[in-house]
Design a protein around this motif. Structure first.
Motif, PDB file in Angstrom:
ATOM      1  N   VAL A  11       0.838  -1.202   0.000  1.00 53.92           N
ATOM      2  CA  VAL A  11       0.000   0.000   0.000  1.00 53.92           C
ATOM      3  C   VAL A  11       0.874   1.253   0.000  1.00 53.92           C
ATOM      4  O   VAL A  11       0.486   2.295  -0.534  1.00 53.92           O
ATOM      5  N   LEU A  12       2.070   1.144   0.561  1.00 57.55           N
ATOM      6  CA  LEU A  12       2.967   2.298   0.657  1.00 57.55           C
ATOM      7  C   LEU A  12       3.752   2.550  -0.619  1.00 57.55           C
ATOM      8  O   LEU A  12       4.171   3.684  -0.861  1.00 57.55           O
ATOM      9  N   PHE A  13       3.992   1.501  -1.423  1.00 56.60           N
ATOM     10  CA  PHE A  13       4.877   1.708  -2.580  1.00 56.60           C
ATOM     11  C   PHE A  13       4.264   1.362  -3.929  1.00 56.60           C
ATOM     12  O   PHE A  13       4.840   1.697  -4.972  1.00 56.60           O
ATOM     13  N   GLU A  14       3.117   0.681  -3.960  1.00 56.51           N
ATOM     14  CA  GLU A  14       2.566   0.257  -5.248  1.00 56.51           C
ATOM     15  C   GLU A  14       2.307   1.453  -6.153  1.00 56.51           C
ATOM     16  O   GLU A  14       1.824   2.494  -5.717  1.00 56.51           O
ATOM     17  N   ASP A  15       2.633   1.283  -7.431  1.00 61.49           N
ATOM     18  CA  ASP A  15       2.463   2.362  -8.414  1.00 61.49           C
ATOM     19  C   ASP A  15       1.032   2.361  -8.935  1.00 61.49           C
ATOM     20  O   ASP A  15       0.181   1.620  -8.467  1.00 61.49           O
ATOM     21  N   TRP A  38      -4.228  11.104  -3.210  1.00 64.14           N
ATOM     22  CA  TRP A  38      -5.594  11.497  -2.841  1.00 64.14           C
ATOM     23  C   TRP A  38      -5.761  11.522  -1.328  1.00 64.14           C
ATOM     24  O   TRP A  38      -6.330  12.454  -0.757  1.00 64.14           O
ATOM     25  N   LEU A  39      -5.224  10.489  -0.668  1.00 60.23           N
ATOM     26  CA  LEU A  39      -5.311  10.406   0.791  1.00 60.23           C
ATOM     27  C   LEU A  39      -4.622  11.594   1.454  1.00 60.23           C
ATOM     28  O   LEU A  39      -5.168  12.217   2.379  1.00 60.23           O
ATOM     29  N   MET A  40      -3.424  11.927   0.993  1.00 60.84           N
ATOM     30  CA  MET A  40      -2.665  13.015   1.627  1.00 60.84           C
ATOM     31  C   MET A  40      -3.254  14.379   1.333  1.00 60.84           C
ATOM     32  O   MET A  40      -2.990  15.336   2.052  1.00 60.84           O
ATOM     33  N   ASP A  71       8.818  14.268  -3.822  1.00 58.07           N
ATOM     34  CA  ASP A  71      10.031  13.975  -4.588  1.00 58.07           C
ATOM     35  C   ASP A  71      10.257  12.468  -4.732  1.00 58.07           C
ATOM     36  O   ASP A  71      10.984  12.032  -5.634  1.00 58.07           O
ATOM     37  N   ARG A  72       9.671  11.695  -3.846  1.00 52.13           N
ATOM     38  CA  ARG A  72       9.763  10.233  -3.913  1.00 52.13           C
ATOM     39  C   ARG A  72       8.591   9.640  -4.709  1.00 52.13           C
ATOM     40  O   ARG A  72       8.319   8.453  -4.617  1.00 52.13           O
ATOM     41  N   ASN A  73       7.894  10.473  -5.478  1.00 52.98           N
ATOM     42  CA  ASN A  73       6.709  10.046  -6.234  1.00 52.98           C
ATOM     43  C   ASN A  73       5.629   9.491  -5.308  1.00 52.98           C
ATOM     44  O   ASN A  73       4.917   8.547  -5.659  1.00 52.98           O
ATOM     45  N   ASP A  74       5.541  10.102  -4.133  1.00 52.88           N
ATOM     46  CA  ASP A  74       4.566   9.718  -3.109  1.00 52.88           C
ATOM     47  C   ASP A  74       4.717   8.266  -2.659  1.00 52.88           C
ATOM     48  O   ASP A  74       3.760   7.634  -2.210  1.00 52.88           O
TER      49      ASP A  74
END
Length: 494
Positions: free
Chosen positions: A316-320, A329-331, A431-434
């Motif tokens: 959930v943290l890294f999937e593209d 959207w969450l943030m 910068d980390r592409n979320d």
């Protein structure tokens, strides 16, 4: 408590009697639930001092069943299950316990063994300790036994208690668990409120009624697990609140908006690659990844200012693609203020890597997340397992770092590059592409798994890694299929 522990041990020992009858561990706990429900209704008075068994027809009360012998007792038991689970049964709780109920018992002698032994237990001590504690102990015993396969429905108690202490549910707030399992989060939230209000006696009558009947809500898809959930709620003085529905279907839209959501949703993909069928879903409407879809549900189900703590796997943290869109959207809509990176080995599947996301629904739909604090409880941690179980003390440093404010607004101090607690600005995350899979300490998971000594723990670790790999393959396959569909549509449009 010693008496509760002894009773749980005696109940669990009875499962060995039934193994020759072809009854599995998980089926045994369900079987016990039917019988314990009848016995406990005969032991526990309601708020007005009346025995709860008055909600049952006289013919189907414990005293009647326990007196019968042989084939007559087994026939009566089977008929009772059919009749008490019929749609026209007015008592919702009784109907929920016995819906689609069927006994796995084939030998009358085994049913008699169960009713006799249950009747001989020290019910006075059980009532003194709390029948809810007894039942929770039985559920935990079932989850800890890897042969039962029930660990997927049981979040470790120390983790639940840590989350509830930090989220601080209050009297008058609605607490939801959209994947309730056996109701561990809801029971803990209720206990937190009761401890703060002298078992609700500090509340007025209307407030106490709300707490018992309306404060807790949720959903559980699996019928047998829902049965265990309803039993657990009953024994903690909570009437209903959890529906036997699929949160990711239109039924989930009807769940009450919540002030607090506490949950550990199921991992993996929907069977057959099915997508959520919610009319209000947009971000995850085209994915079969259940954990992503549950996060969208949580965001939509929170009231403005509502708060949540949700257990999610690493992907959930890294999937593209869908995963990245969901995080962005969450943030925007919420203040994602804290991520707790959990150690491996604390769930049924040893290799599964999980986190807890703490966030609050913002007053607007834009730029609510300013910074995310990450606590790494995974790197350089002990090898958790049968020989080193998770404890309350393991969360003490994280709780101190989190602070007293449930919305993450307490004063916080970074522990730097060598510590477990750091803050990352929204700009740095962009910068980390979320990508929120943030780690800066050397992860010694490999060394930890090498330190496992119990064959069950080693086997569970291997199985966990295989499951995680399969889930990643399924997700990749799904994204490729979606990409192909988009390409076909685009080509047709041209």
């Amino acid at each position: 408590m010693t008496s509760t522990h002894d009773i749980v041990g005696k109940l669990w020992a009875l499962c060995h009697v039934l193994r020759d009858d072809g009854v599995s561990y998980s089926e045994y706990v369900t079987e016990l639930t039917y019988l314990l429900f009848l016995k406990m209704l005969a032991e526990v008075p309601d708020q007005n001092g009346k025995l709860r068994e008055e909600r049952l027809p006289e013919a189907y009360r414990w005293s009647r069943l326990a007196k019968l012998e042989g084939e007559e007792q087994l026939r009566h038991y089977r008929q009772m299950m059919i009749d008490l689970g019929k749609p026209d049964v007015k008592d919702e709780l009784v109907r929920a316990i016995f819906t689609d109920a069927q006994t796995r018992l084939k030998r009358p002698a085994n049913l008699k063994t169960l009713t006799t032994n249950i009747g001989q237990l020290d019910w006075f001590s059980a009532r003194e300790d709390g029948l809810g504690s007894l039942y929770e102990g039985l559920l935990q015993k079932n989850a800890e036994d890897k042969k039962s396969g029930a660990g997927q429905y049981f979040t470790p108690r120390p983790l639940i208690d840590c989350i509830v202490r930090l989220m601080k549910p209050q009297p008058g707030e609605t607490v939801q668990d959209p994947a309730a399992g056996t109701a561990g989060f809801l029971v803990a939230a209720d206990r937190f409120v009761k401890d703060a209000t002298d078992d609700l006696y500090e509340l007025n009558e209307a407030q106490a009624f709300f707490q018992r009947h309306h404060a807790l809500c949720g959903a559980e898809l699996v019928t047998d697990t829902h049965r265990l959930c309803m039993m657990n709620l009953l024994l903690h003085g909570i009437e209903g609140g959890v529906d036997n529905i699929d949160t990711l279907s239109p039924d989930g839209e009807a769940l009450a908006k919540a002030d607090v959501i506490l949950t550990n949703p199921p991992f993996g993909t929907k069977k057959g690659g099915g997508r959520p069928t919610r009319n209000d879903f947009s971000v995850t409407a085209d994915t079969s990844n259940k954990q992503l879809a549950f996060v969208e549900h949580i965001v939509r189900a929170l009231k403005t200012g509502g708060r949540t703590a949700v257990v999610v796997p690493d992907n959930v943290l890294f999937e593209d693609n869908t995963g990245r869109r969901l995080r962005t959207w969450l943030m925007d809509l919420c203040d994602l203020h804290t991520i707790l990176r959990l150690p491996t080995g604390i769930f049924y599947a040893q290799g599964v890597k999980t986190n807890v996301l703490f966030f609050r629904r913002g007053p607007t739909d834009k730029a609510n997340t300013k910074a995310v604090w990450v606590y790494d409880m995974r790197a350089n941690m002990p090898a958790f397992g049968k020989t080193r179980p998770l404890t309350v003390a393991d969360f003490s440093d994280f709780e101190a770092a989190y602070g007293d404010d449930p919305n993450g607004k307490a004063a916080r101090k970074s522990q730097g590059e060598v510590g477990r607690w750091k803050s990352f600005s929204r700009a740095a995350i962009k910068d980390r592409n979320d990508n929120l899979d943030i780690a800066w300490l050397r992860d010694t998971e490999a060394e930890a798994e090498e330190a496992l000594t119990e064959p069950e723990d080693i086997a569970a670790a291997i199985i966990g890694h295989l499951k995680a790999a399969l889930e990643e393959i399924e997700t990749l396959s799904e994204e490729l299929e979606v990409g192909d569909e988009v390409a076909i549509v685009a080509e047709a449009a041209e």
